[in-house]
Scaffold this motif. Sequence first.
Motif, short mmCIF file in Angstrom:
data_model
loop_
_atom_site.label_atom_id
_atom_site.label_comp_id
_atom_site.label_asym_id
_atom_site.label_seq_id
_atom_site.Cartn_x
_atom_site.Cartn_y
_atom_site.Cartn_z
N PRO A 65 -2.54 1.49 -11.37
CA PRO A 65 -2.01 2.79 -11.16
C PRO A 65 -2.50 3.77 -10.19
N PRO A 66 -3.25 4.52 -11.33
CA PRO A 66 -4.03 5.71 -10.78
C PRO A 66 -4.92 5.62 -9.49
N THR A 67 -5.93 4.45 -9.59
CA THR A 67 -6.61 4.22 -7.80
C THR A 67 -5.19 3.86 -7.02
N THR A 68 -4.13 3.16 -7.23
CA THR A 68 -3.24 3.79 -6.06
C THR A 68 -2.92 4.83 -5.39
N ALA A 69 -2.70 5.71 -6.60
CA ALA A 69 -2.22 6.72 -6.69
C ALA A 69 -3.44 7.82 -5.68
N ALA A 70 -4.89 7.58 -6.13
CA ALA A 70 -5.78 8.20 -5.90
C ALA A 70 -6.61 8.13 -4.05
N ALA A 71 -6.10 6.77 -3.99
CA ALA A 71 -6.43 6.07 -2.08
C ALA A 71 -4.96 6.88 -1.28
N GLN A 72 -4.01 6.65 -1.91
CA GLN A 72 -3.07 7.49 -1.10
C GLN A 72 -3.34 8.93 -0.71
N SER A 73 -3.82 9.80 -1.74
CA SER A 73 -4.49 11.08 -1.28
C SER A 73 -5.35 11.06 -0.40
N ILE A 74 -6.40 10.06 -0.57
CA ILE A 74 -7.20 9.84 0.40
C ILE A 74 -6.57 9.34 1.55
N MET A 75 -6.19 8.97 1.77
CA MET A 75 -5.26 8.41 2.91
C MET A 75 -4.56 9.54 3.80
N ASP A 76 -3.46 10.34 2.92
CA ASP A 76 -3.55 11.30 3.54
C ASP A 76 -4.10 13.06 3.48
N GLY A 77 -5.50 12.43 3.81
CA GLY A 77 -6.08 13.54 4.51
C GLY A 77 -6.25 14.54 3.39
N ARG A 78 -6.31 14.52 1.49
CA ARG A 78 -6.80 14.95 0.92
C ARG A 78 -7.41 14.72 0.38
N PHE A 79 -8.25 15.72 -0.73
CA PHE A 79 -9.60 15.13 -0.99
C PHE A 79 -9.23 17.21 -1.67
N ALA A 80 -10.57 16.73 -2.77
CA ALA A 80 -10.33 18.35 -3.70
C ALA A 80 -11.79 17.72 -4.67
N GLN A 143 -14.66 4.57 -2.92
CA GLN A 143 -14.16 3.48 -3.96
C GLN A 143 -12.48 3.67 -4.58
N PRO A 144 -11.78 4.41 -4.07
CA PRO A 144 -10.32 4.08 -4.85
C PRO A 144 -9.79 3.63 -4.00
N LEU A 145 -10.34 3.92 -2.49
CA LEU A 145 -9.41 2.91 -0.86
C LEU A 145 -9.91 1.02 -0.77
N ALA A 146 -11.55 1.43 -1.31
CA ALA A 146 -12.04 -0.06 -1.62
C ALA A 146 -11.28 -0.65 -2.42
N ALA A 147 -11.03 -0.16 -3.76
CA ALA A 147 -10.33 -0.48 -4.92
C ALA A 147 -8.74 -0.86 -4.56
N GLN A 148 -8.17 -0.58 -3.87
CA GLN A 148 -7.03 -0.86 -3.03
C GLN A 148 -6.95 -1.54 -2.31
N VAL A 149 -8.05 -1.24 -1.20
CA VAL A 149 -7.90 -3.01 -0.48
C VAL A 149 -7.76 -4.47 -1.41
N ALA A 150 -9.17 -4.08 -2.69
CA ALA A 150 -8.86 -5.77 -3.35
C ALA A 150 -7.96 -5.51 -4.15
N LEU A 151 -6.65 -4.73 -4.12
CA LEU A 151 -5.31 -4.85 -4.72
C LEU A 151 -4.65 -6.17 -3.90
N THR A 152 -4.13 -4.97 -2.80
CA THR A 152 -3.31 -5.58 -1.60
C THR A 152 -4.16 -5.97 0.11
N GLY A 153 -5.30 -6.31 0.19
CA GLY A 153 -5.87 -6.30 1.33
C GLY A 153 -5.37 -5.26 2.25
N GLY A 154 -5.05 -4.43 2.28
CA GLY A 154 -4.02 -3.39 3.13
C GLY A 154 -5.02 -3.37 3.87
N THR A 155 -4.69 -3.06 5.47
CA THR A 155 -5.81 -3.28 6.94
C THR A 155 -5.67 -1.11 6.29
N ALA A 156 -4.23 -0.65 6.32
CA ALA A 156 -4.53 0.50 6.55
C ALA A 156 -5.49 1.66 5.44
#
Length: 641
Positions: A65-80, A143-156
């Motif tokens: 779950p925290p990996t998915t949340a972090a990946a979504q933040s990056i997908m939204d163009g956010r970085f802190a 890193q969280p983006l790659a982990a999310q791809v590992a979980l779901t195979g997400g093409t986005a």
Amino acid sequence: MKLGWYLARLRNMSPGEVLHRLVENRKRIESRGRHEGWERFSDGPLPSALLGLKATFLATPASHPPTTAAAQSIMDGRFAALGLEWPQRVHADLFPAALWRLSPDTGSAWPAGAYCFDINYRQTAGVGDIKYAWEFNRLQFLQPLAAQVALTGGTAELGVIERAIDSWYAANPPFRGIGWASGIEVGLRAISLLLVVSLCGELLSQPTLTRIGAILRASAFWLHRFPSDFSSANNHLMAELAGRYLIAVALDDKAAAAQVQVDVEREVMLQILPDGVGAEQTPTYAAFTAEMALLCALVAQNAGTPFASEVAERLGLFADFIFWISGPDGTVPAIGDDDEGRVISLCQPEPDYPVSVAVAIRGFLGQSAPTAAPPTLRNGLFAAPTALDQVTSGVRTFPVGGYSVWRGKHTGRQVGAVLDHGPLGYLSIAAHGHADALSLRLTIDGKPVLVDPGTYRYQGGGAWRDWFRSSQAHNTMTVANASQSLAAGAFNWSHKAQTRLDGSTDSPWRVTASHDGYQRRFGVRHQRTTAMTEQGMSILDRLSGATSPLDCVLTFQLAPDLLGQIDGNTVAVSRGGKPVFRLVLPTDAIQIIRGGGPTEGGWVSSRFGHKDPADRIVWSGEVDTNGVTTNIEFDRRRVAR
């Protein structure tokens, strides 16, 4: 160019280091034009995954779950990071070329295409603090983006990873720009790319894998050619060696991997002391070093070439130290510098980082831990501890690193005390240590009460950088308003206090330690005795060798959520209107400063780049060989009166 910095460093350089710097400068000159660009690094094998990481992550559902949340933040163009948010980017233009040069603290940009060694990143005027631009160039947001791809195979997410790597590759050819200006950055970026390959490499396109291979080969070349050495051989060197080792494994260069593995093992034994304390005298930097070593040790074990048993034992001792000084909330005292550096990251605030690394170590060693693993990507890549054991309590001395710890129940309160009698820092410049000899950190009922002020800023900190490192900012005594150790630049010292543990007993707990920081200037040695009493604790500060009383200042920095109220020679400390403890000082010459200037204090930096006003209790008076006594009362009956 950088003349002032080199003159300050020269005072702490051995003849061997001076020669090393001259040879290094010659290599930098030779690399101009000769080693720039991608051409010489384009041919070679594609990187392979580091074995075992993906399978362990997929089998650790708490980290998902925290990996998915972090990946979504990056997908939204956010970085802190480091207390700042980067400007949010639209999905169609997530990685413009200028983004890699952006300094978000000022909105300015570092030069494009400049030879990396021509960039004076220590000069911040008009551009910003280089740490911010470097943080984004570490590519840890992949890193969280790659982990999310590992979980779901997400093409986005996969598409965003490829766009980021393509953009970075185009904007940052070898030896050009800030991304190649420092070895630690080169090493950490390589590790991020290897984690991407390990988590979702089989789905990456051939052109992207080819670009990653070129980046890794250029990085290995850079790291081998320009190693941090002598006074710079601290966590920077560990990052460089970890990068080189993992690159060699991923590119199947067995000879290089075997050679660098020896170097990594050596640095673990040097940078983590025999009692488990980090040599740099900062728990977070020690965790940073330990995390790099741990990742290498896991990869080596999975590859059938495990590290020496002494290395695993040393990492275990580090975890033991962290559990002793940590509080129930999983945080550790802010001893020394903390720039929030991470190796495996979700690009989210992580106040319990050292404990997270310690838990991962216990899992790697197949041991139990006193706390559960935080649900992060890091703890999804390592095995979980075998079980939960009892919370650490009792008395413990770390004689090499220089800390004495008391943990347990007293007067009906849960108390944790850490007395610092360790060295200033590591190697000749002690880059990340603070002038905090004989400083006391205290928790009551699981919450910090007497705290370190923290770090705040590095290159861009100016006078604040000097303040947060000074003795005046810490819970110790100063003579004539002078710091024990004298800063000479943001990461250097012209005078370093030497500490000594003079004696201790366990029952009752009583520790006496001293330092020589005032010996040369005032002819005295500051000695502090800290002991448990019937009502709480006592602190005796005396000046050994004093022929007459000297003007001194005692400082007690409160946590930001506490308030002090002066009543004669006593300060009643409360939280939210409820009494917490009483500080009984030698006389009534007391001030409380909250939110003053960079020579007054009254601030605590809980995160890099942030500072919060907090009561700083200051007693001023004369001290001689007889000393003065301060009592801390946490007996509930006395606190409430």
